[in-house]
Write an enzyme that holds these catalytic residues in place. Sequence first.
Site, mmCIF file in Angstrom:
data_model
loop_
_atom_site.group_PDB
_atom_site.id
_atom_site.type_symbol
_atom_site.label_atom_id
_atom_site.label_comp_id
_atom_site.label_asym_id
_atom_site.label_seq_id
_atom_site.Cartn_x
_atom_site.Cartn_y
_atom_site.Cartn_z
ATOM 1 N N ASN A 1 0.834 -1.211 0.000
ATOM 2 C CA ASN A 1 0.000 0.000 0.000
ATOM 3 C C ASN A 1 0.863 1.254 0.000
ATOM 4 O OD1 ASN A 1 -3.003 -0.439 0.091
ATOM 5 N ND2 ASN A 1 -2.362 -1.901 1.665
ATOM 6 N N LYS B 1 0.784 -1.499 14.914
ATOM 7 C CA LYS B 1 0.791 -1.021 16.301
ATOM 8 C C LYS B 1 -0.442 -0.165 16.539
ATOM 9 C CE LYS B 1 4.851 -2.720 17.217
ATOM 10 N NZ LYS B 1 5.086 -3.768 18.228
ATOM 11 N N HIS C 1 -8.259 -0.911 5.959
ATOM 12 C CA HIS C 1 -8.521 -2.147 6.702
ATOM 13 C C HIS C 1 -9.081 -3.194 5.741
ATOM 14 C CE1 HIS C 1 -9.396 -4.556 10.221
ATOM 15 N NE2 HIS C 1 -10.564 -4.831 9.697
HETATM 16 C C1 GRF Z 1 -3.233 -4.809 4.076
HETATM 17 O O1 GRF Z 1 -4.155 -5.817 3.790
HETATM 18 C C2 GRF Z 1 -3.841 -3.799 5.026
HETATM 19 O O2 GRF Z 1 -5.197 -3.566 4.787
HETATM 20 C C3 GRF Z 1 -3.657 -4.484 6.338
HETATM 21 O O3 GRF Z 1 -2.389 -5.086 6.257
HETATM 22 C C4 GRF Z 1 -2.068 -5.348 4.897
HETATM 23 C C5 GRF Z 1 -0.793 -4.628 4.637
HETATM 24 O O4 GRF Z 1 -0.307 -4.823 3.374
HETATM 25 N N1 GRF Z 1 -3.849 -3.564 7.429
HETATM 26 P P1 GRF Z 1 0.914 -3.969 2.834
HETATM 27 O O5 GRF Z 1 1.989 -3.927 3.924
HETATM 28 O O6 GRF Z 1 0.429 -2.603 2.483
HETATM 29 O O7 GRF Z 1 1.405 -4.741 1.631
#
Ligand code: GRF
Length: 194
Positions: free
Chosen positions: A22, A96, A114
């Site tokens: 992300n 965290k 989320h």
């Molecule tokens: C994603 O599915 C996010 O929604 C969740 O943890 C995952 C993190 O993925 N909170 P990344 O580290 O962005 O690849």
Amino acid sequence: MIKFLGSNKIKTAVFISGTGSNLKSLIKFSFLKKSPIKIVLVISSNPKANGLNFSRKYRIKSKVYKFKDTIKDEIVILNYLKKNNINLICLAGFMKILSINFIKKFNGKILNIHPSLLPKYKGLKTHERAIKNNDKFSGCTVHFVNSKLDSGKIILKKRVKIAKNDDPKTLAKKILAQEHILYPKAILKIFTNL
Ligand code: GRF
């Protein structure tokens, strides 16, 4: 909320703990002219987070705080954010929990993504729970962060169909691909009404 005036992009910090996919999608989005945000800082709770490779690659400053002593780390982080004129925090796979004090200091300026259709399945193991309950759809949600876990005002959601043969891993992959689209969309929605 902060206004995006077209020339001065909103100085943004992204908080991560792991893979950072992300983060990568947000960095790419931030380079677009239409993006209201400029990512100037990456904070990781994990020194081994793969996401730190993206901050290196795109020459974005990064800092690691393990949050062993949350209060102490948060004081240092708040100072660091202030020094860098940060006006928005995007949590992206950040594992965290920020203190109420921290959240108050950035009231209305912290976003999170989320991997479920909130208010369903707050917390962890969202994909396992959706499959176990025979849900037809799951998805992802971008929301403002308040003092209650995964409970702040929802900005945008995206539904993803759960196939009969999906397991938590395959479902996570499908949803993650949608997360990469939804987070930038949500940012555009709150700052530019697009
Ligand atoms: C994603 O599915 C996010 O929604 C969740 O943890 C995952 C993190 O993925 N909170 P990344 O580290 O962005 O690849």
